[in-house]
Motif scaffolding. Structure first.
Motif, PDB file in Angstrom:
ATOM      1  N   PHE A  38     -12.287 -12.005  10.424  1.00 32.54           N
ATOM      2  CA  PHE A  38     -14.118 -11.687  10.853  1.00 32.54           C
ATOM      3  C   PHE A  38     -14.566 -11.263   9.211  1.00 32.54           C
ATOM      4  O   PHE A  38     -16.160 -11.640   9.457  1.00 32.54           O
ATOM      5  N   ALA A  39     -14.097 -11.114   8.249  1.00 30.04           N
ATOM      6  CA  ALA A  39     -15.285 -10.913   7.170  1.00 30.04           C
ATOM      7  C   ALA A  39     -15.289 -11.923   6.718  1.00 30.04           C
ATOM      8  O   ALA A  39     -15.169 -13.063   6.322  1.00 30.04           O
ATOM      9  N   ALA A  40     -16.721 -11.603   6.529  1.00 27.27           N
ATOM     10  CA  ALA A  40     -17.361 -12.869   6.100  1.00 27.27           C
ATOM     11  C   ALA A  40     -17.594 -13.088   4.972  1.00 27.27           C
ATOM     12  O   ALA A  40     -17.166 -14.395   4.156  1.00 27.27           O
ATOM     13  N   THR A  41     -17.047 -11.844   3.889  1.00 28.04           N
ATOM     14  CA  THR A  41     -16.543 -12.080   2.528  1.00 28.04           C
ATOM     15  C   THR A  41     -14.914 -12.305   2.574  1.00 28.04           C
ATOM     16  O   THR A  41     -14.352 -11.401   2.699  1.00 28.04           O
ATOM     17  N   LYS A  42     -13.890 -13.167   1.640  1.00 25.20           N
ATOM     18  CA  LYS A  42     -12.894 -13.361   1.865  1.00 25.20           C
ATOM     19  C   LYS A  42     -12.598 -12.777   0.468  1.00 25.20           C
ATOM     20  O   LYS A  42     -12.687 -13.583  -0.566  1.00 25.20           O
ATOM     21  N   MET A  43     -11.675 -11.658   0.541  1.00 22.14           N
ATOM     22  CA  MET A  43     -11.118 -11.200  -0.657  1.00 22.14           C
ATOM     23  C   MET A  43      -9.404 -10.209  -0.037  1.00 22.14           C
ATOM     24  O   MET A  43      -9.512 -10.378   1.168  1.00 22.14           O
ATOM     25  N   SER A  44      -9.059 -10.014  -1.081  1.00 26.99           N
ATOM     26  CA  SER A  44      -7.625 -10.208  -0.732  1.00 26.99           C
ATOM     27  C   SER A  44      -7.715  -8.551  -0.717  1.00 26.99           C
ATOM     28  O   SER A  44      -8.821  -7.481  -1.154  1.00 26.99           O
ATOM     29  N   LEU A  45      -6.890  -7.534   0.464  1.00 24.94           N
ATOM     30  CA  LEU A  45      -6.998  -6.159   0.482  1.00 24.94           C
ATOM     31  C   LEU A  45      -6.803  -5.232  -1.357  1.00 24.94           C
ATOM     32  O   LEU A  45      -7.575  -4.503  -1.084  1.00 24.94           O
ATOM     33  N   LYS A  46      -5.967  -5.851  -1.588  1.00 29.84           N
ATOM     34  CA  LYS A  46      -6.432  -5.135  -3.187  1.00 29.84           C
ATOM     35  C   LYS A  46      -7.268  -5.083  -4.168  1.00 29.84           C
ATOM     36  O   LYS A  46      -8.109  -4.255  -4.328  1.00 29.84           O
ATOM     37  N   LYS A  47      -8.225  -6.798  -3.800  1.00 31.59           N
ATOM     38  CA  LYS A  47      -9.596  -6.283  -4.145  1.00 31.59           C
ATOM     39  C   LYS A  47     -10.472  -6.023  -3.696  1.00 31.59           C
ATOM     40  O   LYS A  47     -12.042  -5.302  -3.940  1.00 31.59           O
ATOM     41  N   TRP A  48     -10.421  -5.762  -1.787  1.00 33.17           N
ATOM     42  CA  TRP A  48     -10.970  -4.332  -0.778  1.00 33.17           C
ATOM     43  C   TRP A  48     -11.467  -3.373  -2.379  1.00 33.17           C
ATOM     44  O   TRP A  48     -12.080  -2.607  -1.816  1.00 33.17           O
ATOM     45  N   GLU A  49      -9.611  -2.585  -2.679  1.00 31.87           N
ATOM     46  CA  GLU A  49      -9.756  -1.456  -2.933  1.00 31.87           C
ATOM     47  C   GLU A  49     -10.109  -0.912  -3.625  1.00 31.87           C
ATOM     48  O   GLU A  49     -11.086   0.553  -4.098  1.00 31.87           O
ATOM     49  N   ILE A  50     -10.417  -1.944  -4.507  1.00 36.63           N
ATOM     50  CA  ILE A  50     -10.996  -2.045  -6.492  1.00 36.63           C
ATOM     51  C   ILE A  50     -12.564  -1.986  -5.585  1.00 36.63           C
ATOM     52  O   ILE A  50     -13.057  -1.001  -6.637  1.00 36.63           O
ATOM     53  N   GLU A  51     -12.733  -2.598  -4.488  1.00 35.20           N
ATOM     54  CA  GLU A  51     -14.339  -2.642  -4.908  1.00 35.20           C
ATOM     55  C   GLU A  51     -14.970  -1.647  -4.211  1.00 35.20           C
ATOM     56  O   GLU A  51     -16.389  -1.315  -3.971  1.00 35.20           O
ATOM     57  N   LEU A  52     -14.049  -1.397  -2.910  1.00 33.15           N
ATOM     58  CA  LEU A  52     -14.750   0.191  -1.940  1.00 33.15           C
ATOM     59  C   LEU A  52     -14.420   1.675  -3.315  1.00 33.15           C
ATOM     60  O   LEU A  52     -15.048   2.290  -2.366  1.00 33.15           O
ATOM     61  N   GLY A  53     -13.005   1.525  -4.230  1.00 33.85           N
ATOM     62  CA  GLY A  53     -13.146   2.603  -5.166  1.00 33.85           C
ATOM     63  C   GLY A  53     -12.019   3.500  -4.204  1.00 33.85           C
ATOM     64  O   GLY A  53     -12.011   4.675  -3.923  1.00 33.85           O
ATOM     65  N   ILE A  54     -10.779   2.299  -3.060  1.00 43.15           N
ATOM     66  CA  ILE A  54     -10.200   2.884  -2.481  1.00 43.15           C
ATOM     67  C   ILE A  54      -8.899   3.723  -3.450  1.00 43.15           C
ATOM     68  O   ILE A  54      -8.793   2.310  -3.902  1.00 43.15           O
ATOM     69  N   HIS A  55      -7.674   4.315  -3.541  1.00 42.43           N
ATOM     70  CA  HIS A  55      -6.801   5.057  -4.345  1.00 42.43           C
ATOM     71  C   HIS A  55      -6.485   3.612  -4.500  1.00 42.43           C
ATOM     72  O   HIS A  55      -5.998   2.914  -2.920  1.00 42.43           O
ATOM     73  N   HIS A  56      -5.674   2.853  -4.708  1.00 43.50           N
ATOM     74  CA  HIS A  56      -5.237   1.657  -5.064  1.00 43.50           C
ATOM     75  C   HIS A  56      -4.002   1.678  -6.187  1.00 43.50           C
ATOM     76  O   HIS A  56      -4.113   2.481  -7.178  1.00 43.50           O
ATOM     77  N   LYS A  57      -2.104   1.646  -4.838  1.00 44.46           N
ATOM     78  CA  LYS A  57      -1.787   2.338  -5.593  1.00 44.46           C
ATOM     79  C   LYS A  57      -0.017   0.858  -6.075  1.00 44.46           C
ATOM     80  O   LYS A  57      -0.472  -0.752  -5.377  1.00 44.46           O
ATOM     81  N   LYS A 116     -18.955  -3.115   9.568  1.00 44.69           N
ATOM     82  CA  LYS A 116     -19.895  -3.398  11.153  1.00 44.69           C
ATOM     83  C   LYS A 116     -20.013  -4.218  11.216  1.00 44.69           C
ATOM     84  O   LYS A 116     -20.679  -4.332  11.596  1.00 44.69           O
ATOM     85  N   GLY A 117     -21.356  -4.737  10.037  1.00 45.45           N
ATOM     86  CA  GLY A 117     -21.801  -5.865  10.401  1.00 45.45           C
ATOM     87  C   GLY A 117     -21.171  -7.738  11.124  1.00 45.45           C
ATOM     88  O   GLY A 117     -21.419  -7.628  11.911  1.00 45.45           O
ATOM     89  N   ASP A 118     -19.820  -7.381  10.142  1.00 48.85           N
ATOM     90  CA  ASP A 118     -19.521  -8.997  10.500  1.00 48.85           C
ATOM     91  C   ASP A 118     -18.550  -8.730  11.899  1.00 48.85           C
ATOM     92  O   ASP A 118     -18.698  -9.001  12.186  1.00 48.85           O
ATOM     93  N   TRP A 119     -18.815  -7.038  12.148  1.00 44.59           N
ATOM     94  CA  TRP A 119     -17.813  -6.941  13.331  1.00 44.59           C
ATOM     95  C   TRP A 119     -18.102  -7.024  14.800  1.00 44.59           C
ATOM     96  O   TRP A 119     -17.966  -7.593  15.333  1.00 44.59           O
ATOM     97  N   THR A 120     -19.604  -6.567  13.963  1.00 46.12           N
ATOM     98  CA  THR A 120     -20.893  -6.457  15.381  1.00 46.12           C
ATOM     99  C   THR A 120     -21.082  -8.076  15.431  1.00 46.12           C
ATOM    100  O   THR A 120     -21.200  -8.768  16.411  1.00 46.12           O
ATOM    101  N   ALA A 121     -20.451  -8.913  14.027  1.00 48.02           N
ATOM    102  CA  ALA A 121     -21.201 -10.595  14.787  1.00 48.02           C
ATOM    103  C   ALA A 121     -19.404 -11.119  15.162  1.00 48.02           C
ATOM    104  O   ALA A 121     -19.837 -12.459  16.010  1.00 48.02           O
ATOM    105  N   ARG A 122     -18.984 -10.304  14.651  1.00 44.72           N
ATOM    106  CA  ARG A 122     -17.401 -11.163  15.446  1.00 44.72           C
ATOM    107  C   ARG A 122     -17.358 -11.120  17.149  1.00 44.72           C
ATOM    108  O   ARG A 122     -16.874 -11.396  17.835  1.00 44.72           O
ATOM    109  N   GLN A 123     -18.058  -9.788  17.376  1.00 46.83           N
ATOM    110  CA  GLN A 123     -18.404  -9.535  18.858  1.00 46.83           C
ATOM    111  C   GLN A 123     -18.866 -10.030  19.591  1.00 46.83           C
ATOM    112  O   GLN A 123     -18.586 -10.737  20.637  1.00 46.83           O
TER     113      GLN A 123
END
Length: 219
Positions: A113-132, A169-176
């Motif tokens: 449902f994500a409008a922007t297609k990226m791997s989870l690892k790229k999302w982790e980098i994008e959002l500054g999430i701990h990347h192991k 959240k916006g993409d999730w609302t759009a999917r619903q």
């Protein structure tokens, strides 16, 4: 044992597969909720987990099928072989081994449902999430003393999946909304939802192409 207060709660999950190790890690939605680790779970444990609204990342094409394999009694070696078939099929190398029954084991798939297609690892980098990084060969058995290390890696992916879900959240609302308009589920793909909205239940829709210069129609 699975202990979720309500089957309406979202449960984020992720799998890791090695020749001797199958991990299913999951957590109830909400900050501070712990990640639960299932190490080489039994089919009965998977069956119990499937009562809940499972949310994964690219799970329709991978993790759901691993859950289904475990559910029908695949051992570690068979699960690893299934994993390799799925991965190889993405490269166009051989039969995928995907189970038709597995696609809808999840409640929804964040990647789909994500409008922007990226791997989870790229999302982790994008959002500054701990990347192991794990640093273990995926095609080799994992020494038992390193199983916890793999579980920690899987924890990160579960937490990241929830973070990406919350971010989108916006993409999730759009999917619903799309699912509601189509009369389908939030786990159906964007492509199938839009097709249903445009063409209804028509199995082989008749497309009409109009030549804008002449007004002539082609079927």
């Amino acid at each position: 044992s699975v202990n979720v207060e309500s089957t309406d709660e979202l449960v984020f999950y992720d799998c890791e597969v090695f020749p001797n190790l199958f991990l299913v890690n999951w957590k109830i939605a909400g900050e501070g909720k712990p990640v639960v680790r299932m190490i080489n779970p039994k089919p009965s444990e998977i069956e119990e987990l499937l009562q809940y609204k499972l949310v994964g990342f690219n799970c329709r094409r991978y993790d759901n099928h691993m859950l289904y394999g475990c559910l029908i009694g695949y051992n570690n070696e068979q699960l690893y072989e299934l994993s390799q078939r799925i991965i190889d099929s993405k490269k166009g190398e051989r039969n995928s081994g995907l189970f038709g029954e597995a696609y809808n084991l999840s409640y929804t798939d964040v990647y789909d449902f994500a409008a922007t297609k990226m791997s989870l690892k790229k999302w982790e980098i994008e959002l500054g999430i701990h990347h192991k990084e794990l640093g273990l060969p995926w095609d080799q058995p994992v020494p038992e003393e390193r199983w916890v290390e793999v579980a920690e890696y899987c924890d990160c992916d579960v937490i990241a999946t929830e973070a990406v879900f919350n971010h989108l959240k916006g993409d999730w609302t759009a999917r619903q909304i799309l699912a509601d308009l189509a009369g389908m589920t939030v786990n159906d793909t964007t492509n199938s939802l839009t097709t249903r909205i445009i063409f209804g239940n028509e199995k082989k829709p008749k497309l009409v192409y109009t030549d804008l210069a002449t007004g002539e129609q082609f079927y």
